[in-house]
Design a protein around this motif. Structure first.
Motif, PDB file in Angstrom:
ATOM      1  N   SER A  86       0.894  -1.016  -0.083  1.00 20.05           N
ATOM      2  CA  SER A  86       0.080   0.080  -0.044  1.00 20.05           C
ATOM      3  C   SER A  86       0.802   1.310   0.025  1.00 20.05           C
ATOM      4  N   THR A 134      -8.829   2.494  -3.996  1.00 17.47           N
ATOM      5  CA  THR A 134      -8.439   3.616  -3.228  1.00 17.47           C
ATOM      6  C   THR A 134      -8.753   4.700  -4.255  1.00 17.47           C
ATOM      7  N   ASP A 135      -8.937   5.859  -3.814  1.00 19.00           N
ATOM      8  CA  ASP A 135      -9.060   7.304  -4.704  1.00 19.00           C
ATOM      9  C   ASP A 135      -7.985   7.404  -5.656  1.00 19.00           C
ATOM     10  N   GLU A 136      -6.771   6.808  -5.366  1.00 17.55           N
ATOM     11  CA  GLU A 136      -5.711   7.287  -6.140  1.00 17.55           C
ATOM     12  C   GLU A 136      -5.757   6.639  -7.463  1.00 17.55           C
ATOM     13  N   TYR A 159       2.091   2.175  -7.499  1.00 12.90           N
ATOM     14  CA  TYR A 159       1.282   1.537  -6.419  1.00 12.90           C
ATOM     15  C   TYR A 159      -0.153   1.850  -6.998  1.00 12.90           C
ATOM     16  N   ASN A 188      -7.580   8.839   2.147  1.00 12.82           N
ATOM     17  CA  ASN A 188      -6.418   8.512   3.154  1.00 12.82           C
ATOM     18  C   ASN A 188      -7.167   8.146   4.407  1.00 12.82           C
ATOM     19  N   LEU A 199       1.863   9.084   6.557  1.00 13.21           N
ATOM     20  CA  LEU A 199       2.192  10.445   7.265  1.00 13.21           C
ATOM     21  C   LEU A 199       1.733  10.620   8.435  1.00 13.21           C
ATOM     22  N   PRO A 214      10.086  14.918   8.015  1.00 13.79           N
ATOM     23  CA  PRO A 214      10.232  15.292   6.286  1.00 13.79           C
ATOM     24  C   PRO A 214       8.921  15.503   5.620  1.00 13.79           C
ATOM     25  N   ARG A 223      -4.700  15.692   1.110  1.00 16.58           N
ATOM     26  CA  ARG A 223      -5.472  14.532   1.032  1.00 16.58           C
ATOM     27  C   ARG A 223      -6.576  14.878   1.766  1.00 16.58           C
ATOM     28  N   ASN A 258      -0.692  18.923   3.504  1.00 17.35           N
ATOM     29  CA  ASN A 258      -0.015  17.952   4.572  1.00 17.35           C
ATOM     30  C   ASN A 258       0.649  19.012   5.553  1.00 17.35           C
ATOM     31  N   ARG A 289       8.093  13.619  -3.561  1.00 13.74           N
ATOM     32  CA  ARG A 289       8.050  12.419  -4.171  1.00 13.74           C
ATOM     33  C   ARG A 289       7.884  12.400  -5.550  1.00 13.74           C
ATOM     34  N   HIS A 292       4.261  13.041  -7.661  1.00 18.17           N
ATOM     35  CA  HIS A 292       3.420  13.248  -6.275  1.00 18.17           C
ATOM     36  C   HIS A 292       2.137  14.028  -6.802  1.00 18.17           C
TER      37      HIS A 292
HETATM   38  C1  DAU Z   1       5.363   9.493   4.319  1.00 17.03           C
HETATM   39  C2  DAU Z   1       5.276  10.912   3.912  1.00 17.03           C
HETATM   40  C3  DAU Z   1       4.117  11.547   3.489  1.00 17.03           C
HETATM   41  N1  DAU Z   1       4.216  12.864   2.932  1.00 17.03           N
HETATM   42  C4  DAU Z   1       3.137  13.215   2.083  1.00 17.03           C
HETATM   43  C5  DAU Z   1       2.806  12.522   0.725  1.00 17.03           C
HETATM   44  C6  DAU Z   1       1.373  12.708   0.663  1.00 17.03           C
HETATM   45  O1  DAU Z   1       0.909  13.741  -0.043  1.00 17.03           O
HETATM   46  C7  DAU Z   1       0.824  12.634   2.303  1.00 17.03           C
HETATM   47  C8  DAU Z   1       0.457  11.389   2.544  1.00 17.03           C
HETATM   48  O2  DAU Z   1       1.480  10.275   2.251  1.00 17.03           O
HETATM   49  P1  DAU Z   1       1.049   8.856   2.433  1.00 17.03           P
HETATM   50  O3  DAU Z   1       0.769   8.600   4.129  1.00 17.03           O
HETATM   51  O4  DAU Z   1       2.502   7.944   2.112  1.00 17.03           O
HETATM   52  O5  DAU Z   1      -0.307   8.193   1.933  1.00 17.03           O
HETATM   53  P2  DAU Z   1      -0.508   8.619   0.221  1.00 17.03           P
HETATM   54  O6  DAU Z   1       0.588   8.610  -0.384  1.00 17.03           O
HETATM   55  O7  DAU Z   1      -1.461   9.788  -0.083  1.00 17.03           O
HETATM   56  O8  DAU Z   1      -1.352   7.118   0.095  1.00 17.03           O
HETATM   57  C9  DAU Z   1      -1.995   6.502   1.134  1.00 17.03           C
HETATM   58  O9  DAU Z   1      -3.704   7.044   0.741  1.00 17.03           O
HETATM   59  C10 DAU Z   1      -4.037   6.456  -0.285  1.00 17.03           C
HETATM   60  C11 DAU Z   1      -5.436   6.776  -0.538  1.00 17.03           C
HETATM   61  O10 DAU Z   1      -5.693   7.973  -0.853  1.00 17.03           O
HETATM   62  C12 DAU Z   1      -4.052   4.670  -0.067  1.00 17.03           C
HETATM   63  O11 DAU Z   1      -4.553   4.104  -1.219  1.00 17.03           O
HETATM   64  C13 DAU Z   1      -2.554   4.358   0.083  1.00 17.03           C
HETATM   65  O12 DAU Z   1      -2.169   2.929   0.301  1.00 17.03           O
HETATM   66  C14 DAU Z   1      -2.071   5.268   1.174  1.00 17.03           C
HETATM   67  O13 DAU Z   1      -0.630   4.844   1.361  1.00 17.03           O
HETATM   68  O14 DAU Z   1       1.769  13.004   2.881  1.00 17.03           O
HETATM   69  C15 DAU Z   1       5.114  13.586   3.453  1.00 17.03           C
HETATM   70  O15 DAU Z   1       5.243  14.925   3.111  1.00 17.03           O
HETATM   71  N2  DAU Z   1       6.360  13.127   4.233  1.00 17.03           N
HETATM   72  C16 DAU Z   1       6.299  11.768   4.349  1.00 17.03           C
HETATM   73  O16 DAU Z   1       7.354  11.506   5.319  1.00 17.03           O
END
Ligand code: DAU
Length: 352
Positions: A86, A134-136, A159, A188, A199, A214, A223, A258, A289, A292
């Motif tokens: 995921s 997922t909405d992604e 993903y 999310n 996050l 970070p 999100r 974020n 990312r 992104h």
């Molecule tokens: C881990 C991390 C993430 N981020 C940012 C990237 C994204 O814009 C946001 C949330 O990141 P993540 O928590 O990795 O989640 P995101 O990429 O949105 O995806 C999640 O949400 C999705 C649903 O939208 C799910 O399908 C995915 O499995 C799940 O991982 O925060 C940061 O800025 N710093 C970080 O260290």
């Protein structure tokens, strides 16, 4: 009594769903399958240990022999497929495992369900396959608009491409063989038992330990946050009342940049732990990312109108509950990050 195959039961949303269902239904049987990767921890299911309505099986959704033997043994009414790789960042560096688990694993589950449920030219009554997506899969939004179920699929990351591909196979099984299916597409999730690479738990853990936070790019990616229990409720409602072959978006119009999330966590922990070392100086803007997605926003009108679902937990309440949970479960955090508990429980279940 209804029988469910819950795949990915030891992951974040899967384990929350197990708790939700066992709390809600007295008479139920859950067969919980999980490969126990780094993100699936039996530590997450400690609270249902000893509950005879739940059986844990360690295994891979790609394993044809194992999955078909489970169908033979338990005659499932529902399959709820949570099992997935995921994490978007991991998919960027290692896409193959995402194809394996998310695409091939889903196709294997579909084939096993079809073999078990389609007999003598017809589908057995009362069966349903639910794909938790997922909405992604819809891609990225600009400043305006929302994802609808009719929004064309336009995934960007490895993903989301694997999840979109899985969704298409689910619909292919419906369109080609008439298999009873639903797909849910959530925004999310956050809440208890989320692995601290995502996050919110990552930031909580780093803030507590005075580690750098970070933030990717300019921190203004948006999100749409959904409390995990509201998501579990939606999946149960779709399993019970979703129209055959339909997709349901699940989200709560809880859109936040974020950086807002990160600052909220800093402020909450600063006040609660009365710790001056917890401040915005911990924030570190880092390289963005790759690819992104800028903004996700879900339109949940369909599930609200058809099934009466609505999110009960506002972000303000949900984030406090979530921080409370992580503060109260420091041992869980240490165990899932060190992997100790997983090994201990694997041994215990093997000996059962
Ligand atoms: C881990 C991390 C993430 N981020 C940012 C990237 C994204 O814009 C946001 C949330 O990141 P993540 O928590 O990795 O989640 P995101 O990429 O949105 O995806 C999640 O949400 C999705 C649903 O939208 C799910 O399908 C995915 O499995 C799940 O991982 O925060 C940061 O800025 N710093 C970080 O260290």
């Amino acid at each position: 009594m209804k029988r469910y195959l819950i795949t990915g039961c030891a992951g974040f949303i899967g384990s929350n769903f197990v708790y939700y269902m066992l709390n809600k239904y007295k008479e139920i049987q859950l067969v919980n399958l999980d490969k126990l990767t780094y993100a699936g921890n039996l530590e997450n299911l400690k609270g249902v240990e000893g509950d005879e309505r739940h059986i844990f099986v360690q295994g891979d959704i790609c394993d044809r022999e194992l999955v078909s033997s489970l169908f033979e043994k338990y005659d499932f009414d529902y399959v709820i497929n949570f099992a997935a790789e995921s994490h978007v960042d991991r998919s960027i560096t290692n896409p193959e495992i995402f194809v394996e688990t998310n695409v091939l694993g889903t196709v294997n589950l579909l084939q096993c369900a079809k073999n078990a449920w389609f007999k003598d030219g017809k589908w057995a009554e009362g069966k349903k396959y639910i794909q938790v997506s997922t909405d992604e899969v819809y891609g990225s939004l600009g400043e305006e608009g929302y994802f609808m179920e009719t929004t064309p699929l336009c995934p960007h990351s490895p993903y989301s491409s694997s999840k979109a591909s899985a969704d298409m196979f689910v619909m292919a099984f419906h369109d080609t063989y008439g298999m009873p299916v639903n797909i849910t597409r959530c925004s999310n999730n956050y809440g208890p038992y989320q692995f601290p690479e995502k996050l919110i738990p990552l930031m909580i853990n780093n803030v507590k330990n005075h580690k750098q936070l970070p933030v990717y790019g300019d921190g203004m990616n948006v999100r749409d946050w959904l409390y995990v229990e509201d998501h579990c409720k939606a999946i149960d409602m779709v399993a019970e009342g979703g129209r055959d072959g339909e997709v349901y978006n699940v989200g709560g119009h809880n859109e936040r940049p974020n950086i807002f999330i990160v600052k909220t966590i800093i402020n909450q922990l600063h006040d609660r732990l009365k710790d001056e070392g917890i401040n915005e100086g911990l924030i570190k803007y880092v390289a963005d990312r790759l690819g992104h997605d800028r903004r996700y926003g879900i339109d949940p009108t369909k599930i609200k109108e058809e099934l009466g679902w609505y999110p009960e937990t506002t972000f303000e309440v949900g984030i406090v509950k979530t921080i409370d949970w992580y503060l109260a479960n420091e041992e869980w955090m240490n165990n899932v990050t060190s992997g100790n508990y997983q090994k201990y429980y694997e041994e215990m279940y093997k000996n059962k």
